[in-house]
Scaffold this motif. Sequence first.
Motif, PDB file in Angstrom:
ATOM      1  N   SER A 153     -22.257  17.526  26.125  1.00  0.00           N
ATOM      2  CA  SER A 153     -22.230  17.060  24.736  1.00  0.00           C
ATOM      3  C   SER A 153     -22.805  18.113  23.791  1.00  0.00           C
ATOM      4  CB  SER A 153     -23.077  15.797  24.616  1.00  0.00           C
ATOM      5  OG  SER A 153     -24.442  16.127  24.795  1.00  0.00           O
ATOM      6  N   ALA A 154     -22.664  17.854  22.495  1.00  0.00           N
ATOM      7  CA  ALA A 154     -23.204  18.749  21.465  1.00  0.00           C
ATOM      8  C   ALA A 154     -24.712  18.917  21.632  1.00  0.00           C
ATOM      9  CB  ALA A 154     -22.896  18.183  20.089  1.00  0.00           C
ATOM     10  N   LYS A 185     -14.347  22.743  19.383  1.00  0.00           N
ATOM     11  CA  LYS A 185     -14.947  23.354  18.186  1.00  0.00           C
ATOM     12  C   LYS A 185     -15.754  22.323  17.402  1.00  0.00           C
ATOM     13  CE  LYS A 185     -15.640  26.530  14.938  1.00  0.00           C
ATOM     14  NZ  LYS A 185     -16.116  25.818  13.778  1.00  0.00           N
ATOM     15  N   LYS A 186     -15.256  21.090  17.379  1.00  0.00           N
ATOM     16  CA  LYS A 186     -16.014  20.031  16.679  1.00  0.00           C
ATOM     17  C   LYS A 186     -17.369  19.827  17.334  1.00  0.00           C
ATOM     18  CE  LYS A 186     -12.971  16.933  14.291  1.00  0.00           C
ATOM     19  NZ  LYS A 186     -12.017  15.855  14.556  1.00  0.00           N
ATOM     20  N   ILE A 187     -17.374  19.866  18.667  1.00  0.00           N
ATOM     21  CA  ILE A 187     -18.637  19.680  19.401  1.00  0.00           C
ATOM     22  C   ILE A 187     -19.575  20.841  19.075  1.00  0.00           C
ATOM     23  CG2 ILE A 187     -19.676  19.496  21.711  1.00  0.00           C
ATOM     24  CD1 ILE A 187     -17.001  18.228  22.644  1.00  0.00           C
ATOM     25  N   VAL A 188     -19.004  22.042  19.032  1.00  0.00           N
ATOM     26  CA  VAL A 188     -19.823  23.221  18.706  1.00  0.00           C
ATOM     27  C   VAL A 188     -20.391  23.079  17.291  1.00  0.00           C
ATOM     28  CG1 VAL A 188     -19.723  25.717  18.268  1.00  0.00           C
ATOM     29  CG2 VAL A 188     -18.634  24.764  20.304  1.00  0.00           C
ATOM     30  N   ILE A 517     -31.398  11.598  32.459  1.00  0.00           N
ATOM     31  CA  ILE A 517     -30.581  10.445  32.065  1.00  0.00           C
ATOM     32  C   ILE A 517     -31.482   9.353  31.472  1.00  0.00           C
ATOM     33  CG2 ILE A 517     -28.876   8.744  32.859  1.00  0.00           C
ATOM     34  CD1 ILE A 517     -28.192  10.711  35.128  1.00  0.00           C
ATOM     35  N   GLU A 518     -32.649   9.174  32.077  1.00  0.00           N
ATOM     36  CA  GLU A 518     -33.595   8.175  31.530  1.00  0.00           C
ATOM     37  C   GLU A 518     -33.976   8.530  30.092  1.00  0.00           C
ATOM     38  OE1 GLU A 518     -36.673   8.407  34.449  1.00  0.00           O
ATOM     39  OE2 GLU A 518     -35.454   7.385  35.961  1.00  0.00           O
ATOM     40  N   ASN A 519     -34.245   9.801  29.850  1.00  0.00           N
ATOM     41  CA  ASN A 519     -34.611  10.214  28.486  1.00  0.00           C
ATOM     42  C   ASN A 519     -33.519   9.846  27.495  1.00  0.00           C
ATOM     43  OD1 ASN A 519     -36.908  11.313  29.474  1.00  0.00           O
ATOM     44  ND2 ASN A 519     -36.262  13.449  29.300  1.00  0.00           N
ATOM     45  N   ALA A 520     -32.260  10.027  27.903  1.00  0.00           N
ATOM     46  CA  ALA A 520     -31.138   9.698  27.012  1.00  0.00           C
ATOM     47  C   ALA A 520     -31.091   8.194  26.764  1.00  0.00           C
ATOM     48  CB  ALA A 520     -29.831  10.191  27.616  1.00  0.00           C
ATOM     49  N   VAL A 570     -23.744   9.714  26.721  1.00  0.00           N
ATOM     50  CA  VAL A 570     -22.649  10.613  26.330  1.00  0.00           C
ATOM     51  C   VAL A 570     -23.119  11.550  25.215  1.00  0.00           C
ATOM     52  CG1 VAL A 570     -20.331  10.708  25.309  1.00  0.00           C
ATOM     53  CG2 VAL A 570     -20.848   9.011  27.080  1.00  0.00           C
ATOM     54  N   GLU A 571     -23.897  11.005  24.301  1.00  0.00           N
ATOM     55  CA  GLU A 571     -24.392  11.817  23.185  1.00  0.00           C
ATOM     56  C   GLU A 571     -25.385  12.886  23.658  1.00  0.00           C
ATOM     57  OE1 GLU A 571     -26.351   9.493  20.139  1.00  0.00           O
ATOM     58  OE2 GLU A 571     -27.388  11.277  19.373  1.00  0.00           O
TER      59      GLU A 571
END
Length: 635
Positions: A153-154, A185-188, A517-520, A570-571
């Motif tokens: 992800s970004a 490119k959007k993610i970048v 993953i827990e942090n997310a 996902v983010e």
Amino acid sequence: MLRKIDSFEQYKTEYKTSVENPEKFWEEKAEQFEWHRKWANVVSCNFNEAETRWFENGKLNITENALDRHLTTQANKPAIIWEPNNPSDQHKTFTYKEVHSEVCKIANGLRNLGVKKGDRVCLYMPMVPELAFATLACARIGAIHSVVFAGFSAKALADRINDCSCKIILTADGAFRGSKTIELKKIVDTALNHCEVVERTVVLNRCGIPVQLKEGRDLWWEQIFDNQSAEFTAESMDSEDPLFILYTSGSTGKPKGVQHSSGGYMVYAEYSFRNVFQYEEDDIYWCTADIGWITGHSYIIYGPLLAGATTVMFEGVPTFPNAGRFWEICEKHKINLFYTAPTAIRALQAYSTDFVNRHNLSSLKVLGSVGEPINEEAWHWYHKNIGKEKCPIVDTWWQTETGGILISPLAGITPLKPGYASLPLPGIQPVIVDSLGNELTENEVEGNLCIKRPWPSMLRSTWGDHERCKSTYFKTYPGMYFTGDGCNRDINGYYRITGRVDDVINVSGHRFGTAEIENAINEHPDVIESAVIGFPHDIKGQGIYAFVITQPGETGSNDLFSKEIIEKVVEFIGPIAKPDKIQFVSGLPKTRSGKIMRRILRKLAKGNHHDLGDTSTLLDPNVIDSIKLGILIEA
Ligand code: WTA
């Protein structure tokens, strides 16, 4: 063409020499390459300080060895064959001469942008030939490449860019992956809102997606690279100068930048490639990995090109447009050596063998497996249906940190045993230790896998935090490198890797730290705490299971809530780390000191509600009953 080990007897002799006289052994291997200056010392090592140096004071450039060295003998031999995502699009072939030119053009363009030796360059790209060229172009300049898998992800990308302060990022408008198009490119752009260090973004047009170019920062690929000179004098690198950084997950929340060197990595990548796959001149070799992972670095780009092989790069996925895609490509390019991951085999095994049998696979000679333990069922399916019982399977065990394959059969030489990575390569001394750190010297033992002596392609540090490198890999068992894997050794000395013994989970061959993953998940405002564990999954090897404690009084729908939690993952990490199961609970099994007893959660996740082992150290034993009642949502 360099000599290979060609019999089991010879393997044993070579192994013995490598252990008795490692310096002489590796010096001979290194002498087969071109160096600007010979090394003063083969190896020096202090594991307590996590300090290892190979071919000290030697000077070289790895790309001269991977490209220029072959131009006198095989300039017109295909170096890279690229197979696009969509089978109706044309494949492309690049000879050694052509790859050399493309690499030099990009190196010139990067230099014009101000990239110098030692600078970090981030590559966030689809699996297109330009990714391989750009990786090598960085190496030619002496810039340190940091390839980030284009499924992150970004946020994950921004963390990786910032951690090693990349001043340039190479990317594309988008990536085709199966039936999907990912707008890279959007993610970048989103990532760069959080990265002040980046000065320039160079964008390849792969998908024809309209993109916003930011004035003064973003440039088109062709504008920068196409009109450059096809010659570039390679930078002379010290053997110990970093070649690349590759981020990987560990026990803590923050991924670490595993740092590899130039000289030692080169010698080992080539040696292991040639011997494990028993590469012969004119063999067509295909590794299905992505260059965003270590397998792609060592065994799509460096190992094969250093050996002068033809390496195939594939942009797509195994099941698009159908489950016969791998076998269609094997037939089309007459692949001789094929290297993939157990998760792909298991996914394809679920389909009819008609997808296999409609293709002529008679060119195949060697099959390989990497990334996770290969279960016996998948091994036999692969052996029978793909290898037609005539191709040896090399089950190769290694890690991002090891740089190259450490334990594996040599194809056609080492007798095979399904499920076993078998024996160490020459130069590699595996050790099994018990939980107290005692070395178990007998056969038929089980414990944690360590490696005793240095090998040329081992990690040199973790970027920006050498202490972390020391404490993660060299403190647990003093004097040894600790792999994080559990393992057993059979009566014949064969190694079977059983999986991680730390808080790392391996999902479809991708590594994640449970804490990451827990942090997310904990970023969701209604989540109080979470605990993530791996559970056995038929295709992925391990699936992701999250136990989540929510705010009291939180009354929304669990389905909706679990979707929001997945969105957080996902983010923060990317779609590759989506939990498969989320269970809402009111408490977690903790010891009096507050440590989560994951062993209990792993049993509960397997549906084993009775035999939970010793629960007497739990702060509140009743928590188990409440967890059992928790609502489970399967994604
Ligand atoms: C696992 C991938 C069993 C192991 C090259 C290791 C394996 C982790 C095998 C490294 C194998 C890799 N058999 N397990 N043949 N190969 N592993 O860094 O747990 O992405 O520690 O490197 O994958 O994953 P990484």
